[in-house]
Write an enzyme that holds these catalytic residues in place. Structure first.
Site, PDB file in Angstrom:
ATOM      1  CG  ASP A 108      -2.161   0.950   1.094  1.00 29.08           C
ATOM      2  OD1 ASP A 108      -1.966   1.811   0.148  1.00 29.08           O
ATOM      3  OD2 ASP A 108      -2.792   1.195   1.836  1.00 29.08           O
ATOM      4  CB  SER A 109       0.620   4.547  -1.882  1.00 27.70           C
ATOM      5  OG  SER A 109      -0.842   4.705  -1.356  1.00 27.70           O
ATOM      6  N   GLY A 110       0.701   4.009   1.423  1.00 25.79           N
ATOM      7  CA  GLY A 110       0.642   4.865   2.648  1.00 25.79           C
ATOM      8  C   GLY A 110      -0.349   6.172   2.484  1.00 25.79           C
ATOM      9  CD  GLN A 210      -9.807   6.904  -2.017  1.00 28.99           C
ATOM     10  OE1 GLN A 210     -11.065   6.899  -1.756  1.00 28.99           O
ATOM     11  NE2 GLN A 210      -8.634   6.333  -1.657  1.00 28.99           N
ATOM     12  N   GLY A 238     -11.028   3.772   0.117  1.00 31.72           N
ATOM     13  CA  GLY A 238     -11.763   4.775   0.823  1.00 31.72           C
ATOM     14  C   GLY A 238     -13.383   4.207   1.311  1.00 31.72           C
ATOM     15  CG  ASP A 288      -5.823  -4.987   2.606  1.00 32.33           C
ATOM     16  OD1 ASP A 288      -6.575  -4.604   1.847  1.00 32.33           O
ATOM     17  OD2 ASP A 288      -5.546  -4.380   3.838  1.00 32.33           O
ATOM     18  CB  CYS A 326     -10.555 -25.309  12.355  1.00 34.78           C
ATOM     19  SG  CYS A 326      -9.480 -24.416  11.688  1.00 34.78           S
ATOM     20  CB  CYS A 328      -5.721 -23.783  11.522  1.00 37.70           C
ATOM     21  SG  CYS A 328      -6.110 -23.183  13.230  1.00 37.70           S
ATOM     22  CB  CYS A 331      -8.270 -25.928  15.234  1.00 40.31           C
ATOM     23  SG  CYS A 331      -9.121 -24.376  15.591  1.00 40.31           S
ATOM     24  CG  HIS A 357      -8.506 -20.005  14.429  1.00 43.16           C
ATOM     25  ND1 HIS A 357      -8.954 -21.281  13.870  1.00 43.16           N
ATOM     26  CD2 HIS A 357      -9.539 -19.222  14.400  1.00 43.16           C
ATOM     27  CE1 HIS A 357     -10.312 -21.387  13.781  1.00 43.16           C
ATOM     28  NE2 HIS A 357     -10.676 -20.003  14.370  1.00 43.16           N
TER      29      HIS A 357
END
Lengths: 396, 396
Positions: A108-110, A210, A238, A288, A326, A328, A331, A357
């Site tokens: 990400d650009s910040g 945006q 946004g 994300d 699960c 993982c 678990c 998890h």
């Protein structure tokens, strides 16, 4: 520096225009499943991307991420510019080598951080002047300087520098920020071309749509951005920044209609389970969010019937795993009672096992969504999934 | 509860008198290498035991400990009695099942913690009254109650409840505490027999030799304790608590001469690398210490040429691992530069990766010591090792 860079280029299976591609394999309404190809490998979509802001998905090891089939992870240009410095990471061979993650990375650009974390920010047409949240030092980001940072970091996908505003901003403010972001996209694109001229296409620049919660602004921005370049993917930014969920879903519908269907769409910063399902249903391919690791640090765990909090005394003698079926590593080995003990005693293994998890949960959920899209059952599956997920949520 | 207990008993390869044994395979001066057999498997000695005070070796996963060939780990009766409660752990099937560690476990009795961590402790012949360091609640430990706690926890080796005093205590205080510890050993032994009567020998009670830095007290305590029972092992306590290293080494020499040579000796709470070497040279078989994980949380890493601190700016662009020929998973994948970034940015992956390296370092060092004892090279190897280790140590 050059040695690390050479290694990475040689590692890449594809160069030039072939390094990035996207193919949709199946659709179910607006939802679709496909493969986004990057220089560091394929990403089956829709996909959840774990967030490694400071070149580490908090407390998790890259091998654990690979074992749970994480495909692409995020890092953040603002944070890494401040610590340890993008020049240092470039000198050390780039972000993949630095953090030991050899799959695709997106930075990400910040833009979001400059407006949320930093203080005293002042926006001009040139860029943003702000004070570092670490030491208060004054900094200046421009579209050009951010491109240099992201090229130094060397992620597969890099985000444009944009002007991010609060979710409920009025139309004038939203329009102003959207127009500025579109002008900054032109400058990012030109700077990125200059910086990478003649080299192999190891990185792809994604623009960001945006427009706040204003449908006409979103529609207009999406159309103009789509027409402005041969992007390998387009982001929707946004959202999930204070507006209500109905407004977010409406904006996704608007963007879905206005964006090209043959490129991946990345919905930035969105990652609560129900939002992933709703986003997939509206044609989003990439997501994300820091939620799964942040929840893990706060003692919370995701289950198919809602969120539970392991700090609660109810789990004190509970021999069951967080979720019975699960797969993982948390678990498969540990009881709720043990996880309750770790969180209650502030032991670092607690956040670690819960983060593992929670990230696994979202990755597995998206794998299931891809299968449901492919076999035509997505509509019924997602409806049932949402109903079950909302059936119980513990107060934490 | 009973189900977990049954499982564990059935898991054990040996029952009754055969559950514990010790065989010395080779000697080099006072140093020796052998195998200490427990119901949860063998421990090749000399060995370093990582400390998992609260049923977790801080931030490390039991599978990571197994992968680095940790053999036996520690937990603490005082801490686990307070949180989550020894009765809870018994209900949940015992410590092995609770924490997912299926190798040997030793529990310390809490003698040290009662006198160091808790406040307002008052010692009588009956026991110790103290306030919990968690919530200030008043508690009372006796030899009998501590045996109940340790039987509830279910570790393979359990330590007697003893009276621990500061390292530089005068002769009268040291004698008083040593005599009380010997009287409490009788009560521990009787209580342990009552609690485990008729059951399989799943646990072994180790006595603790006290006596401060007074050779005659140590000699007398060692001889009387050795004569008082058919112990499967004997511990040396109350060292590395403020006395100087020469005094500690002298006490080890005294104990070595006075203790039976056919039982393992466990030097409690000692685990700096140089102390392990010096202890092995004086006939010690088992060690434990929180140092490797505590150093990891403070940004420090052990190397064969001394300790380094990853917070130092000197490591900012250092692409080397902590130690070039280290086989640990940290050194095989990550640079000092990355570890410096993680510690500098307070990222939890930093303590995790450094703790992993440091525990691996001590385990690998002891494996090397066993090989040197076995092939007759221990004296030269240990001299060279100490010289190299003291060649550089970074100020931290």
């Amino acid at each position: 520096m050059t040695e690390g860079r050479r290694e990475k280029t040689e590692d890449s299976k594809q160069n030039g225009a072939m390094a990035f591609s996207f193919a949709v394999h199946a659709k179910a309404g607006s939802a679709r499943t496909g493969v986004f190809q990057t220089p560091h490998g394929p990403v089956e979509t829709p996909a959840f991307m774990p967030v490694g802001t400071l070149a580490t998905v908090k407390v998790l090891d890259p091998d654990e991420l690979a074992a749970m089939h994480a495909q692409m992870i995020l890092a953040n240009a603002y944070h890494l510019h401040l610590r340890p410095g993008d020049e240092a990471i470039r000198t050390l061979g780039g972000l993949h080598k630095f953090m030991g993650w050899h799959g695709p990375i997106l930075t990400d650009s910040g833009g979001f951080q400059v407006f949320s974390l930093a203080s005293l920010n002042a926006v001009t047409e040139d860029g943003v002047t702000f004070r570092s949240h670490i030491d208060g030092s004054e900094r200046h980001f421009t579209p050009e300087s951010v491109m240099q940072i992201e090229v130094n970091l060397g992620a597969d996908v890099i985000m444009q520098f944009d002007h991010v505003i609060p979710g409920q901003s009025d139309r004038a403010a939203a329009s102003d920020a959207s127009e500025r972001s579109i002008r900054w996209l032109d400058r990012c694109s030109a700077a990125f071309s200059r910086l990478t001229e003649g080299g192999p296409a190891r990185q792809a620049l994604f623009p960001i749509v945006q427009g706040g919660i204003h449908a006409d602004l979103r529609r207009d921005a999406a159309a103009r951005i789509a027409a402005a370049g041969a992007w390998h993917g387009i982001a929707i930014g946004g959202l999930s920044v204070g507006e209500g969920k109905p407004a977010m879903y409406e904006m996704l519908d608007v963007c879905h209609a206005a964006l090209p269907h043959d490129r991946p769409r990345y919905l930035m910063g969105v990652g609560y389970p129900e939002d992933l399902i709703e986003g997939v249903a509206r044609g989003v391919d990439l997501f994300d969010c820091v939620a799964p690791t942040r929840m893990g640090r706060n003692g919370a765990a995701l289950t198919s019937t809602g969120r539970i909090n392991l700090k609660n005394a109810a789990h004190r003698l509970d021999e069951r795993p967080i979720e019975e079926d699960c797969g993982c590593r948390t678990c498969r080995r540990f009881s709720r009672a043990y996880l309750r003990h770790l969180t209650h005693a502030d032991e670092m293994l607690g956040p670690r096992l819960l983060s593992l998890h929670n990230v696994h949960f979202l990755i597995a959920m998206m794998r299931r969504a891809r299968a449901a899209i492919a076999d035509g059952s997505f509509e019924g599956w997602s409806r049932d999934w949402l109903a079950r997920f909302h059936s119980t949520t513990e107060l934490s």
